[in-house]
Design a protein around this motif. Structure first.
Motif, PDB file in Angstrom:
ATOM      1  N   ASP A 141      17.392 -30.445  52.997  1.00 47.42           N
ATOM      2  CA  ASP A 141      18.213 -30.471  54.205  1.00 47.42           C
ATOM      3  C   ASP A 141      19.673 -30.094  53.930  1.00 47.42           C
ATOM      4  OD1 ASP A 141      18.313 -32.813  52.692  1.00 47.42           O
ATOM      5  OD2 ASP A 141      18.853 -34.077  54.387  1.00 47.42           O
ATOM      6  N   TRP A 142      20.025 -29.863  52.672  1.00 44.07           N
ATOM      7  CA  TRP A 142      21.383 -29.462  52.332  1.00 44.07           C
ATOM      8  C   TRP A 142      21.473 -27.941  52.276  1.00 44.07           C
ATOM      9  CZ3 TRP A 142      25.963 -32.247  50.643  1.00 44.07           C
ATOM     10  CH2 TRP A 142      25.882 -33.624  50.922  1.00 44.07           C
ATOM     11  N   GLU A 143      22.701 -27.446  52.495  1.00 49.08           N
ATOM     12  CA  GLU A 143      22.934 -26.007  52.573  1.00 49.08           C
ATOM     13  C   GLU A 143      24.022 -25.579  51.588  1.00 49.08           C
ATOM     14  OE1 GLU A 143      22.703 -23.689  56.464  1.00 49.08           O
ATOM     15  OE2 GLU A 143      24.885 -23.880  56.173  1.00 49.08           O
ATOM     16  N   LEU A 144      23.864 -24.379  51.046  1.00 48.59           N
ATOM     17  CA  LEU A 144      24.831 -23.808  50.118  1.00 48.59           C
ATOM     18  C   LEU A 144      25.510 -22.618  50.784  1.00 48.59           C
ATOM     19  CD1 LEU A 144      26.072 -23.506  47.236  1.00 48.59           C
ATOM     20  CD2 LEU A 144      24.066 -22.125  46.650  1.00 48.59           C
ATOM     21  N   GLU A 145      26.843 -22.692  50.911  1.00 48.34           N
ATOM     22  CA  GLU A 145      27.618 -21.580  51.474  1.00 48.34           C
ATOM     23  C   GLU A 145      28.374 -20.878  50.348  1.00 48.34           C
ATOM     24  OE1 GLU A 145      28.613 -23.014  56.056  1.00 48.34           O
ATOM     25  OE2 GLU A 145      30.244 -22.671  54.625  1.00 48.34           O
ATOM     26  N   ILE A 146      28.275 -19.560  50.318  1.00 50.35           N
ATOM     27  CA  ILE A 146      28.932 -18.759  49.286  1.00 50.35           C
ATOM     28  C   ILE A 146      29.863 -17.758  49.956  1.00 50.35           C
ATOM     29  CG2 ILE A 146      28.593 -17.083  47.428  1.00 50.35           C
ATOM     30  CD1 ILE A 146      25.886 -18.374  46.883  1.00 50.35           C
ATOM     31  N   TYR A 147      31.152 -17.836  49.597  1.00 51.59           N
ATOM     32  CA  TYR A 147      32.165 -16.936  50.144  1.00 51.59           C
ATOM     33  C   TYR A 147      32.571 -15.919  49.081  1.00 51.59           C
ATOM     34  CZ  TYR A 147      32.767 -20.288  53.979  1.00 51.59           C
ATOM     35  OH  TYR A 147      32.560 -21.105  55.065  1.00 51.59           O
ATOM     36  N   GLY A 148      32.462 -14.635  49.413  1.00 50.24           N
ATOM     37  CA  GLY A 148      32.855 -13.597  48.469  1.00 50.24           C
ATOM     38  C   GLY A 148      32.415 -12.236  48.946  1.00 50.24           C
ATOM     39  N   GLU A 149      33.067 -11.204  48.427  1.00 50.10           N
ATOM     40  CA  GLU A 149      32.764  -9.832  48.812  1.00 50.10           C
ATOM     41  C   GLU A 149      31.508  -9.353  48.105  1.00 50.10           C
ATOM     42  OE1 GLU A 149      33.398  -7.230  51.426  1.00 50.10           O
ATOM     43  OE2 GLU A 149      35.285  -8.295  51.015  1.00 50.10           O
ATOM     44  N   ASP A 150      30.634  -8.659  48.841  1.00 56.59           N
ATOM     45  CA  ASP A 150      29.432  -8.081  48.229  1.00 56.59           C
ATOM     46  C   ASP A 150      29.814  -7.116  47.110  1.00 56.59           C
ATOM     47  OD1 ASP A 150      27.802  -9.455  49.957  1.00 56.59           O
ATOM     48  OD2 ASP A 150      27.538  -7.785  51.350  1.00 56.59           O
ATOM     49  N   ASN A 151      29.019  -7.126  46.054  1.00 53.30           N
ATOM     50  CA  ASN A 151      29.261  -6.258  44.909  1.00 53.30           C
ATOM     51  C   ASN A 151      27.932  -5.660  44.470  1.00 53.30           C
ATOM     52  OD1 ASN A 151      29.888  -5.024  42.508  1.00 53.30           O
ATOM     53  ND2 ASN A 151      30.536  -6.891  41.440  1.00 53.30           N
ATOM     54  N   PRO A 152      27.748  -4.356  44.669  1.00 57.32           N
ATOM     55  CA  PRO A 152      26.463  -3.738  44.307  1.00 57.32           C
ATOM     56  C   PRO A 152      26.160  -3.825  42.814  1.00 57.32           C
ATOM     57  CG  PRO A 152      28.119  -2.067  44.847  1.00 57.32           C
ATOM     58  CD  PRO A 152      28.678  -3.385  45.263  1.00 57.32           C
ATOM     59  N   ASP A 153      27.188  -3.997  41.999  1.00 56.48           N
ATOM     60  CA  ASP A 153      26.982  -4.128  40.551  1.00 56.48           C
ATOM     61  C   ASP A 153      26.570  -5.539  40.149  1.00 56.48           C
ATOM     62  OD1 ASP A 153      27.671  -1.461  40.074  1.00 56.48           O
ATOM     63  OD2 ASP A 153      29.805  -1.951  40.051  1.00 56.48           O
ATOM     64  N   CYS A 154      26.696  -6.469  41.080  1.00 53.69           N
ATOM     65  CA  CYS A 154      26.257  -7.849  40.837  1.00 53.69           C
ATOM     66  C   CYS A 154      25.728  -8.384  42.162  1.00 53.69           C
ATOM     67  CB  CYS A 154      27.415  -8.700  40.309  1.00 53.69           C
ATOM     68  SG  CYS A 154      26.949 -10.396  39.876  1.00 53.69           S
ATOM     69  N   ASP A 155      24.505  -8.009  42.474  1.00 57.16           N
ATOM     70  CA  ASP A 155      23.909  -8.307  43.780  1.00 57.16           C
ATOM     71  C   ASP A 155      23.351  -9.728  43.778  1.00 57.16           C
ATOM     72  OD1 ASP A 155      22.582  -8.429  46.174  1.00 57.16           O
ATOM     73  OD2 ASP A 155      21.642  -6.464  45.980  1.00 57.16           O
ATOM     74  N   ILE A 156      24.192 -10.674  44.191  1.00 54.65           N
ATOM     75  CA  ILE A 156      23.746 -12.069  44.127  1.00 54.65           C
ATOM     76  C   ILE A 156      22.725 -12.391  45.217  1.00 54.65           C
ATOM     77  CG2 ILE A 156      25.940 -12.728  43.070  1.00 54.65           C
ATOM     78  CD1 ILE A 156      26.673 -14.137  45.692  1.00 54.65           C
ATOM     79  N   LYS A 157      22.721 -11.627  46.289  1.00 54.79           N
ATOM     80  CA  LYS A 157      21.683 -11.832  47.309  1.00 54.79           C
ATOM     81  C   LYS A 157      20.309 -11.497  46.735  1.00 54.79           C
ATOM     82  CE  LYS A 157      24.766 -10.891  51.206  1.00 54.79           C
ATOM     83  NZ  LYS A 157      25.087  -9.986  52.344  1.00 54.79           N
ATOM     84  N   ALA A 158      20.251 -10.444  45.947  1.00 52.63           N
ATOM     85  CA  ALA A 158      18.986 -10.068  45.302  1.00 52.63           C
ATOM     86  C   ALA A 158      18.584 -11.120  44.270  1.00 52.63           C
ATOM     87  CB  ALA A 158      19.129  -8.698  44.628  1.00 52.63           C
ATOM     88  N   MET A 159      19.571 -11.679  43.566  1.00 53.33           N
ATOM     89  CA  MET A 159      19.279 -12.757  42.606  1.00 53.33           C
ATOM     90  C   MET A 159      18.622 -13.937  43.314  1.00 53.33           C
ATOM     91  SD  MET A 159      22.672 -13.183  40.258  1.00 53.33           S
ATOM     92  CE  MET A 159      23.578 -11.780  39.618  1.00 53.33           C
ATOM     93  N   ALA A 160      19.202 -14.322  44.453  1.00 56.06           N
ATOM     94  CA  ALA A 160      18.668 -15.459  45.202  1.00 56.06           C
ATOM     95  C   ALA A 160      17.275 -15.166  45.730  1.00 56.06           C
ATOM     96  CB  ALA A 160      19.615 -15.815  46.342  1.00 56.06           C
ATOM     97  N   ALA A 161      17.084 -13.950  46.210  1.00 55.58           N
ATOM     98  CA  ALA A 161      15.776 -13.560  46.745  1.00 55.58           C
ATOM     99  C   ALA A 161      14.712 -13.559  45.655  1.00 55.58           C
ATOM    100  CB  ALA A 161      15.874 -12.188  47.395  1.00 55.58           C
ATOM    101  N   ALA A 162      15.093 -13.138  44.448  1.00 56.84           N
ATOM    102  CA  ALA A 162      14.135 -13.089  43.333  1.00 56.84           C
ATOM    103  C   ALA A 162      13.638 -14.478  42.969  1.00 56.84           C
ATOM    104  CB  ALA A 162      14.791 -12.430  42.121  1.00 56.84           C
ATOM    105  N   LEU A 163      14.448 -15.495  43.241  1.00 50.63           N
ATOM    106  CA  LEU A 163      14.063 -16.876  42.946  1.00 50.63           C
ATOM    107  C   LEU A 163      13.482 -17.579  44.174  1.00 50.63           C
ATOM    108  CD1 LEU A 163      17.128 -17.975  40.756  1.00 50.63           C
ATOM    109  CD2 LEU A 163      14.784 -17.552  39.968  1.00 50.63           C
ATOM    110  N   SER A 164      13.335 -16.805  45.276  1.00 51.43           N
ATOM    111  CA  SER A 164      12.792 -17.344  46.542  1.00 51.43           C
ATOM    112  C   SER A 164      13.604 -18.545  47.024  1.00 51.43           C
ATOM    113  CB  SER A 164      11.315 -17.728  46.370  1.00 51.43           C
ATOM    114  OG  SER A 164      10.544 -16.612  45.969  1.00 51.43           O
ATOM    115  N   LEU A 165      14.924 -18.452  46.901  1.00 49.78           N
ATOM    116  CA  LEU A 165      15.792 -19.564  47.298  1.00 49.78           C
ATOM    117  C   LEU A 165      16.063 -19.520  48.796  1.00 49.78           C
ATOM    118  CD1 LEU A 165      18.370 -19.489  44.354  1.00 49.78           C
ATOM    119  CD2 LEU A 165      16.388 -20.983  44.628  1.00 49.78           C
ATOM    120  N   GLU A 166      16.172 -20.687  49.373  1.00 47.16           N
ATOM    121  CA  GLU A 166      16.436 -20.801  50.802  1.00 47.16           C
ATOM    122  C   GLU A 166      17.687 -21.643  51.043  1.00 47.16           C
ATOM    123  OE1 GLU A 166      12.901 -22.407  52.504  1.00 47.16           O
ATOM    124  OE2 GLU A 166      11.758 -20.534  52.292  1.00 47.16           O
TER     125      GLU A 166
END
Length: 362
Positions: free
Chosen positions: A213-238
Protein backbone atom coordinates in the motif's frame (compact mmCIF):
# COMPACT_ATOMS: atom_id res chain seq x y z
CA UNK A 1 33.70 43.06 -3.95
CA UNK A 2 33.38 41.82 -7.52
CA UNK A 3 32.91 38.07 -7.78
CA UNK A 4 32.95 35.87 -10.88
CA UNK A 5 31.54 32.33 -10.67
CA UNK A 6 32.40 29.93 -13.51
CA UNK A 7 30.09 26.95 -13.90
CA UNK A 8 29.12 24.44 -16.56
CA UNK A 9 25.50 25.60 -16.77
CA UNK A 10 22.94 27.46 -14.72
CA UNK A 11 19.87 26.10 -16.47
CA UNK A 12 17.91 23.27 -14.86
CA UNK A 13 17.07 22.48 -11.26
CA UNK A 14 20.00 20.31 -10.16
CA UNK A 15 21.71 20.66 -6.82
CA UNK A 16 24.62 22.76 -8.10
CA UNK A 17 22.24 25.14 -9.86
CA UNK A 18 20.04 25.51 -6.77
CA UNK A 19 22.97 26.12 -4.44
CA UNK A 20 24.76 28.53 -6.79
CA UNK A 21 21.61 30.61 -7.29
CA UNK A 22 21.15 30.87 -3.51
CA UNK A 23 24.78 31.79 -2.80
CA UNK A 24 25.08 34.31 -5.62
CA UNK A 25 21.77 35.95 -4.73
CA UNK A 26 22.59 36.10 -1.02
CA UNK A 27 26.01 37.69 -1.58
CA UNK A 28 24.47 40.29 -3.90
CA UNK A 29 21.46 41.07 -1.72
CA UNK A 30 22.98 40.92 1.79
CA UNK A 31 26.64 41.80 1.31
CA UNK A 32 26.41 44.09 -1.68
CA UNK A 33 28.70 41.96 -3.86
CA UNK A 34 28.75 42.52 -7.61
CA UNK A 35 28.23 38.92 -8.75
CA UNK A 36 28.50 37.51 -12.25
CA UNK A 37 27.86 33.86 -13.18
CA UNK A 38 29.63 32.63 -16.30
CA UNK A 39 28.12 29.49 -17.89
CA UNK A 40 30.57 27.71 -20.20
CA UNK A 41 28.42 24.96 -21.72
CA UNK A 42 24.86 26.27 -21.78
CA UNK A 43 23.26 24.49 -24.71
CA UNK A 44 19.67 23.65 -25.52
CA UNK A 45 17.21 24.86 -22.89
CA UNK A 46 18.93 27.85 -21.33
CA UNK A 47 16.08 28.89 -19.06
CA UNK A 48 17.24 29.73 -15.54
CA UNK A 49 14.66 27.98 -13.39
CA UNK A 50 16.14 28.53 -9.92
CA UNK A 51 15.30 31.95 -8.42
CA UNK A 52 18.15 34.38 -9.05
CA UNK A 53 18.44 37.93 -7.74
CA UNK A 54 18.11 40.61 -10.45
CA UNK A 55 21.36 42.00 -9.03
CA UNK A 56 23.24 38.93 -10.31
CA UNK A 57 24.60 39.17 -13.84
CA UNK A 58 24.80 36.09 -16.08
CA UNK A 59 27.02 35.50 -19.10
CA UNK A 60 27.11 32.52 -21.47
CA UNK A 61 30.02 31.46 -23.65
CA UNK A 62 30.10 28.65 -26.20
CA UNK A 63 33.65 27.35 -26.79
CA UNK A 64 34.31 25.50 -30.03
CA UNK A 65 33.22 21.88 -29.66
CA UNK A 66 36.18 20.47 -31.55
CA UNK A 67 38.39 18.45 -29.18
CA UNK A 68 41.48 19.95 -30.78
CA UNK A 69 40.44 23.60 -30.43
CA UNK A 70 38.19 23.46 -27.36
CA UNK A 71 40.77 24.47 -24.73
CA UNK A 72 42.13 27.39 -26.75
CA UNK A 73 38.61 28.67 -27.40
CA UNK A 74 37.65 28.13 -23.74
CA UNK A 75 40.78 29.97 -22.57
CA UNK A 76 40.27 32.93 -24.90
CA UNK A 77 36.59 33.39 -24.00
CA UNK A 78 37.23 33.22 -20.24
CA UNK A 79 40.08 35.69 -20.50
CA UNK A 80 37.81 38.08 -22.41
CA UNK A 81 35.14 37.88 -19.68
CA UNK A 82 37.72 38.38 -16.91
CA UNK A 83 39.20 41.39 -18.72
CA UNK A 84 35.73 42.93 -19.03
CA UNK A 85 34.37 42.10 -15.58
CA UNK A 86 37.62 42.72 -13.62
CA UNK A 87 36.62 40.47 -10.67
CA UNK A 88 38.34 40.60 -7.29
CA UNK A 89 37.92 36.81 -6.91
CA UNK A 90 37.10 34.05 -9.41
CA UNK A 91 35.32 30.90 -8.22
CA UNK A 92 35.35 27.68 -10.25
CA UNK A 93 32.17 25.61 -9.76
CA UNK A 94 32.76 23.08 -12.53
CA UNK A 95 34.43 19.80 -11.54
CA UNK A 96 35.27 18.62 -15.06
CA UNK A 97 38.87 18.22 -16.21
CA UNK A 98 38.93 21.72 -17.69
CA UNK A 99 38.12 23.25 -14.30
CA UNK A 100 41.57 22.43 -12.96
CA UNK A 101 43.16 24.44 -15.77
CA UNK A 102 41.91 27.81 -14.50
CA UNK A 103 45.29 28.76 -12.92
CA UNK A 104 46.79 28.43 -16.41
CA UNK A 105 44.16 30.77 -17.82
CA UNK A 106 43.65 33.48 -15.19
CA UNK A 107 46.66 35.15 -13.58
CA UNK A 108 47.07 37.69 -10.75
CA UNK A 109 43.53 37.24 -9.38
CA UNK A 110 42.65 35.08 -6.33
CA UNK A 111 41.15 31.79 -7.50
CA UNK A 112 38.82 29.50 -5.56
CA UNK A 113 38.00 25.92 -6.53
CA UNK A 114 34.70 24.46 -5.28
CA UNK A 115 34.77 20.67 -5.07
CA UNK A 116 31.33 19.12 -5.55
CA UNK A 117 32.44 15.55 -6.05
CA UNK A 118 34.57 12.83 -4.46
CA UNK A 119 37.65 10.86 -5.45
CA UNK A 120 35.34 7.83 -5.74
CA UNK A 121 34.11 9.40 -8.96
CA UNK A 122 37.66 9.74 -10.29
CA UNK A 123 38.59 6.18 -9.40
CA UNK A 124 35.43 4.41 -10.52
CA UNK A 125 33.91 6.37 -13.40
CA UNK A 126 36.88 7.84 -15.27
CA UNK A 127 38.40 5.03 -17.30
CA UNK A 128 41.70 4.57 -19.14
CA UNK A 129 43.25 7.73 -20.51
CA UNK A 130 40.50 9.89 -19.00
CA UNK A 131 41.53 8.79 -15.50
CA UNK A 132 45.18 9.56 -16.19
CA UNK A 133 44.41 13.00 -17.63
CA UNK A 134 42.09 13.78 -14.72
CA UNK A 135 44.71 12.87 -12.12
CA UNK A 136 47.39 14.95 -13.84
CA UNK A 137 45.07 17.94 -14.19
CA UNK A 138 43.89 17.58 -10.59
CA UNK A 139 47.41 18.36 -9.37
CA UNK A 140 46.80 21.93 -10.47
CA UNK A 141 44.33 22.23 -7.60
CA UNK A 142 47.27 23.35 -5.45
CA UNK A 143 47.64 26.38 -7.71
CA UNK A 144 44.32 27.77 -6.51
CA UNK A 145 44.42 30.24 -3.64
CA UNK A 146 41.71 28.28 -1.84
CA UNK A 147 39.95 24.96 -2.37
CA UNK A 148 36.55 24.52 -0.75
CA UNK A 149 35.10 21.08 -0.03
CA UNK A 150 31.60 20.43 1.26
CA UNK A 151 32.67 17.92 3.93
CA UNK A 152 35.71 17.16 6.07
CA UNK A 153 36.16 13.85 4.28
CA UNK A 154 36.02 15.61 0.93
CA UNK A 155 38.67 18.09 2.07
CA UNK A 156 40.94 15.28 3.28
CA UNK A 157 40.62 13.53 -0.10
CA UNK A 158 41.96 16.60 -1.87
CA UNK A 159 45.21 16.34 0.08
CA UNK A 160 46.12 20.01 -0.23
CA UNK A 161 47.09 22.59 2.38
CA UNK A 162 44.79 25.26 0.91
CA UNK A 163 41.58 23.31 1.65
CA UNK A 164 38.59 24.75 3.52
CA UNK A 165 35.31 23.12 4.52
CA UNK A 166 32.09 25.05 3.84
CA UNK A 167 28.91 22.95 3.48
CA UNK A 168 26.10 23.68 1.11
CA UNK A 169 23.55 26.11 2.56
CA UNK A 170 19.95 25.05 3.01
CA UNK A 171 18.21 26.52 -0.02
CA UNK A 172 14.69 26.50 1.40
CA UNK A 173 12.78 27.76 4.43
CA UNK A 174 9.60 25.68 4.81
CA UNK A 175 6.68 27.29 6.60
CA UNK A 176 5.34 23.91 7.69
CA UNK A 177 6.55 20.34 8.02
CA UNK A 178 5.25 17.07 6.69
CA UNK A 179 2.89 15.10 8.93
CA UNK A 180 4.74 11.93 7.82
CA UNK A 181 1.38 10.20 7.60
CA UNK A 182 1.12 9.73 3.82
CA UNK A 183 2.26 6.33 2.62
CA UNK A 184 4.84 7.86 0.34
CA UNK A 185 8.60 7.55 -0.05
CA UNK A 186 10.52 9.99 -2.24
CA UNK A 187 13.79 10.07 -4.17
CA UNK A 188 15.17 13.15 -5.92
CA UNK A 189 18.15 12.81 -8.23
CA UNK A 190 19.57 12.58 -11.71
CA UNK A 191 18.98 9.33 -13.55
CA UNK A 192 22.51 7.98 -13.67
CA UNK A 193 24.80 5.30 -12.26
CA UNK A 194 25.93 7.48 -9.38
CA UNK A 195 22.46 7.82 -7.89
CA UNK A 196 22.11 4.04 -7.43
CA UNK A 197 18.61 3.44 -8.78
CA UNK A 198 19.48 -0.18 -9.49
CA UNK A 199 20.21 -0.59 -5.76
CA UNK A 200 17.02 1.26 -4.88
CA UNK A 201 14.87 -1.02 -7.04
CA UNK A 202 16.32 -4.17 -5.49
CA UNK A 203 15.40 -2.77 -2.07
CA UNK A 204 11.96 -1.63 -3.25
CA UNK A 205 11.22 -5.13 -4.47
CA UNK A 206 11.57 -6.29 -0.86
CA UNK A 207 9.70 -3.34 0.66
CA UNK A 208 6.77 -3.30 -1.76
CA UNK A 209 6.17 -7.03 -1.27
CA UNK A 210 5.79 -6.42 2.45
CA UNK A 211 3.98 -3.07 2.22
CA UNK A 212 2.05 -3.02 -1.08
CA UNK A 213 0.00 0.00 0.00
CA UNK A 214 3.05 2.30 0.03
CA UNK A 215 4.20 4.28 -3.00
CA UNK A 216 7.61 5.35 -4.29
CA UNK A 217 7.89 8.72 -6.05
CA UNK A 218 11.01 9.45 -8.11
CA UNK A 219 11.80 12.98 -9.31
CA UNK A 220 14.35 13.41 -12.09
CA UNK A 221 14.90 13.98 -15.79
CA UNK A 222 14.68 10.96 -18.09
CA UNK A 223 18.06 9.76 -19.32
CA UNK A 224 18.22 7.32 -22.25
CA UNK A 225 21.71 6.28 -21.13
CA UNK A 226 20.31 5.22 -17.76
CA UNK A 227 16.71 4.16 -18.32
CA UNK A 228 15.45 3.63 -14.80
CA UNK A 229 11.90 3.03 -16.01
CA UNK A 230 13.19 0.03 -17.95
CA UNK A 231 15.09 -1.12 -14.85
CA UNK A 232 11.88 -1.04 -12.82
CA UNK A 233 9.92 -2.81 -15.53
CA UNK A 234 12.55 -5.57 -15.77
CA UNK A 235 11.97 -6.30 -12.07
CA UNK A 236 8.16 -6.12 -12.51
CA UNK A 237 8.00 -3.40 -9.85
CA UNK A 238 4.76 -1.62 -9.11
CA UNK A 239 3.59 1.50 -7.26
CA UNK A 240 6.44 3.63 -8.58
CA UNK A 241 5.56 7.09 -9.88
CA UNK A 242 8.13 8.80 -12.11
CA UNK A 243 7.98 12.60 -12.09
CA UNK A 244 9.88 15.44 -13.71
CA UNK A 245 12.40 17.36 -11.59
CA UNK A 246 10.93 20.29 -9.66
CA UNK A 247 12.38 23.66 -8.72
CA UNK A 248 10.13 23.80 -5.65
CA UNK A 249 11.11 20.74 -3.61
CA UNK A 250 8.12 21.30 -1.32
CA UNK A 251 6.12 19.53 -4.03
CA UNK A 252 8.05 16.37 -3.19
CA UNK A 253 8.64 16.68 0.55
CA UNK A 254 5.59 18.46 1.99
CA UNK A 255 3.60 15.22 2.29
CA UNK A 256 6.39 12.63 2.16
CA UNK A 257 6.99 10.15 4.97
CA UNK A 258 10.54 9.00 4.18
CA UNK A 259 13.33 10.29 1.95
CA UNK A 260 15.70 7.80 0.33
CA UNK A 261 19.30 8.23 -0.81
CA UNK A 262 20.62 5.06 -2.51
CA UNK A 263 23.64 6.81 -4.11
CA UNK A 264 27.01 5.18 -4.70
CA UNK A 265 28.71 8.47 -3.90
CA UNK A 266 27.86 12.09 -3.26
CA UNK A 267 29.75 15.34 -2.97
CA UNK A 268 27.45 16.30 -0.11
CA UNK A 269 23.84 15.10 -0.16
CA UNK A 270 21.74 18.26 -0.47
CA UNK A 271 18.48 16.30 -0.61
CA UNK A 272 19.13 15.04 2.93
CA UNK A 273 19.06 18.51 4.47
CA UNK A 274 16.20 19.66 2.24
CA UNK A 275 14.05 16.71 3.30
CA UNK A 276 15.12 17.29 6.92
CA UNK A 277 13.86 20.89 6.76
CA UNK A 278 10.39 19.45 6.15
CA UNK A 279 10.83 17.02 9.04
CA UNK A 280 11.26 14.08 6.65
CA UNK A 281 13.91 11.59 7.81
CA UNK A 282 16.28 9.98 5.34
CA UNK A 283 17.39 6.39 4.88
CA UNK A 284 20.78 6.62 3.16
CA UNK A 285 23.63 4.38 2.20
CA UNK A 286 26.74 5.53 4.08
CA UNK A 287 28.48 6.17 0.78
CA UNK A 288 31.40 8.50 0.17
CA UNK A 289 31.43 11.29 1.13
CA UNK A 290 28.46 13.25 2.42
CA UNK A 291 25.74 11.26 4.22
CA UNK A 292 27.90 10.10 7.13
CA UNK A 293 28.73 13.70 8.04
CA UNK A 294 25.16 14.95 7.78
CA UNK A 295 23.09 12.15 9.32
CA UNK A 296 23.52 11.04 12.93
CA UNK A 297 22.44 7.40 12.74
CA UNK A 298 19.25 6.58 14.65
CA UNK A 299 18.95 10.21 15.80
CA UNK A 300 17.86 12.22 12.74
CA UNK A 301 17.97 9.52 10.06
CA UNK A 302 19.25 6.05 9.28
CA UNK A 303 22.66 5.25 7.77
CA UNK A 304 23.06 1.87 6.12
CA UNK A 305 26.39 0.16 5.34
CA UNK A 306 27.15 1.07 1.73
CA UNK A 307 25.73 -1.48 -0.70
CA UNK A 308 23.83 -3.58 1.87
CA UNK A 309 20.54 -3.70 -0.01
CA UNK A 310 18.82 -6.03 2.45
CA UNK A 311 19.65 -3.72 5.37
CA UNK A 312 18.46 -0.74 3.32
CA UNK A 313 15.11 -2.43 2.71
CA UNK A 314 14.83 -3.46 6.36
CA UNK A 315 15.46 0.12 7.49
CA UNK A 316 12.71 1.40 5.22
CA UNK A 317 10.32 -1.24 6.55
CA UNK A 318 11.24 -0.32 10.12
CA UNK A 319 10.26 3.32 9.54
CA UNK A 320 7.09 2.31 7.70
CA UNK A 321 6.02 0.10 10.60
CA UNK A 322 7.07 2.39 13.46
CA UNK A 323 5.37 5.76 13.14
CA UNK A 324 6.69 7.03 16.47
CA UNK A 325 10.27 6.30 15.39
CA UNK A 326 9.63 7.98 12.05
CA UNK A 327 8.27 11.10 13.72
CA UNK A 328 11.06 11.13 16.30
CA UNK A 329 13.72 11.04 13.61
CA UNK A 330 11.81 13.68 11.65
CA UNK A 331 11.72 16.03 14.63
CA UNK A 332 15.47 15.75 15.11
CA UNK A 333 16.00 16.12 11.35
CA UNK A 334 14.50 19.61 11.53
CA UNK A 335 17.07 20.54 14.18
CA UNK A 336 19.86 19.02 12.09
CA UNK A 337 18.84 21.00 9.00
CA UNK A 338 19.42 24.28 10.81
CA UNK A 339 23.15 23.55 10.99
CA UNK A 340 23.11 24.42 7.30
CA UNK A 341 21.10 27.65 7.51
CA UNK A 342 22.09 30.28 4.97
CA UNK A 343 23.29 32.97 7.38
CA UNK A 344 26.17 31.06 9.07
CA UNK A 345 27.19 29.31 5.85
CA UNK A 346 27.31 32.54 3.86
CA UNK A 347 29.26 34.24 6.66
CA UNK A 348 31.99 31.67 6.04
CA UNK A 349 32.04 32.47 2.32
CA UNK A 350 32.17 36.21 2.99
CA UNK A 351 35.13 35.81 5.36
CA UNK A 352 36.99 33.65 2.84
CA UNK A 353 36.47 36.04 -0.08
CA UNK A 354 37.48 39.08 1.97
CA UNK A 355 40.58 37.32 3.30
CA UNK A 356 41.66 36.50 -0.27
CA UNK A 357 41.16 40.09 -1.38
CA UNK A 358 43.18 41.40 1.59
CA UNK A 359 45.94 38.89 0.86
CA UNK A 360 46.05 40.10 -2.73
CA UNK A 361 46.40 43.73 -1.60
CA UNK A 362 49.18 42.97 0.88
Amino acid sequence: MKLLYITNKIAGVGGIQRVLSVKASYLAEHYGYHVTILATNQFGNSKIECPLSPKVNTITINPKRSLLFYFFSYKKLIQQVVATEKPDVVVMCDNGIKSFLLPLIVKDIPLVYESHTTQYNVQNENKGIARIVYKIAARLIRKFDAVVALTKTGAAELNTSNAHVIPNPLCINPTQQSSLSAKKLVVLGRHNYQKGFDRLFEAWKIVSAKHPDWELEIYGEDNPDCDIKAMAAALSLERIVFKKPVQDVAIAYADAAINLLPSRYEGFGLVIIEAAAFGVPTVAFDCPVGPGEIVTNHKDGLLIPDGDIKAFAEAICMLIEDESLRKGLGKEAIVMSQRYAKVPVMEQWDRLFKSLKRAEVT
